[in-house]
Scaffold this active site. Structure first.
Site, short mmCIF file in Angstrom:
data_model
loop_
_atom_site.label_atom_id
_atom_site.label_comp_id
_atom_site.label_asym_id
_atom_site.label_seq_id
_atom_site.Cartn_x
_atom_site.Cartn_y
_atom_site.Cartn_z
N HIS A 269 1.10 -1.22 -0.40
CA HIS A 269 0.12 0.18 -0.02
C HIS A 269 1.15 1.24 0.04
CE1 HIS A 269 -4.08 2.14 0.47
NE2 HIS A 269 -3.41 2.78 1.54
N PHE A 270 1.58 1.50 1.23
CA PHE A 270 2.97 2.76 0.84
C PHE A 270 3.93 2.65 0.18
CE2 PHE A 270 -0.12 3.30 4.98
CZ PHE A 270 -0.75 4.55 4.59
#
Length: 295
Positions: A269-270
């Site tokens: 996600h990041f």
């Protein structure tokens, strides 16, 4: 870049509609502007490395939305935590700062905040960088099913069923899921984010924001139409293992954008936390070609 030329990042705020809106700013005032719009559950903190990397050639501005980072977090019964309101606050901030045109980096919640800006003034967008930020129905997969239940009935039971989203295990998961070597990810990320999530009243703020996300989905067709009409140069730098915004949501951008550079990274996600050493040079090269002073 030597130490004498390392750009300074300033931590500032403006009072807008009675709220303190915090933002980070770096770079020359007369340089092309890049607006960095953060995701959940973080803040402009996620851009702490990218800002100095860009700021020798760009004016970089990264706001915190209400309820996030260093911005005010009024009680959720007294303030409407909506993406429309977030977009209006960011728009006002940019006007206060004298920004006429800008590129945007959008990630997670930053995407619908960015679309609020784009829908009102598409002509102001000079370039677009998308990192795990959704604008297509295909991007809302199984992870979103319990959230869609809450959207559909608005029931307290459905709301309570989502409270795991703001717990420490989930915050750590968001940073580490899909990452091959978790030692590349600073634990400061989830310690910082969780401390803010754990503030009294913030859990209900996050539930309100999650509920309002439903209002972004009907805007997708108009956002896509404006993509086709205005054709902003676009860079996709997507973590393809993301459970929340999987790569299913990345590919549809190809339908509508012609000047598109498309990159998937084997991470979650990041993506910027894990693959920043690869992503930041791509962003810098893209901006230099598309909006840099010599572009």
């Amino acid at each position: 870049m030597n130490a004498s030329t390392l750009p300074v990042v300033f931590h500032r705020s403006e009072r807008i509609d009675g709220l303190k809106i915090a933002y980070r700013e770096a770079g020359p005032k007369d340089a092309p502007v890049v607006v960095l719009l953060h995701g959940f559950p973080t803040s402009s903190h996620m851009f702490r490395h990218l800002m100095p990397y860009l700021a020798d050639g760009y004016r970089v501005i990264a706001p915190d939305y209400p309820g996030y980072g260093q911005s005010d977090a009024p009680d959720h019964t007294k303030y409407a935590y909506t993406f429309e309101n977030f977009g209006n606050l960011v728009r006002t901030l940019l006007e206060r700062l004298g920004v006429q045109k800008y590129a945007m980096y959008v990630m997670d919640y930053g995407a619908p905040v960015g679309w609020q800006l784009f829908l009102k003034h598409p002509e102001k967008l000079t370039a677009l960088i998308v990192q795990n930020g959704n604008a297509y129905d295909e991007g809302l997969k199984a992870f979103w099913d319990p959230i869609k239940t809450y959207w559909a009935d608005g029931a307290e039971k459905s709301r309570d069923a989502l409270r795991w989203l703001v717990k420490a295990d989930t915050t750590i998961f968001q940073y580490t899921d899909g990452v091959d070597d978790v030692t590349r990810i600073s634990p400061d990320n989830w310690v910082h984010d969780q401390a803010l999530l754990d503030r009294p009243g913030n859990e209900d703020i996050q539930m309100d924001v999650m509920y309002d996300y439903r209002n972004n989905v009907p805007l997708y067709p108009e956002v896509q139409r404006l993509f086709r009409e205005h054709q902003p140069p676009t860079l996709i730098t997507w973590g393809e293992r993301d459970t929340i915004f999987p790569a299913d949501g990345a590919h549809p951008y190809k339908r509508d954008l012609k000047d598109l550079e498309f990159h998937l990274f084997p991470t979650g996600h990041f993506a910027l936390e894990d693959k920043g050493d690869e992503i930041m040079p791509l962003i810098r090269g893209f901006l230099d070609r598309k909006i840099g002073k010599k572009a």
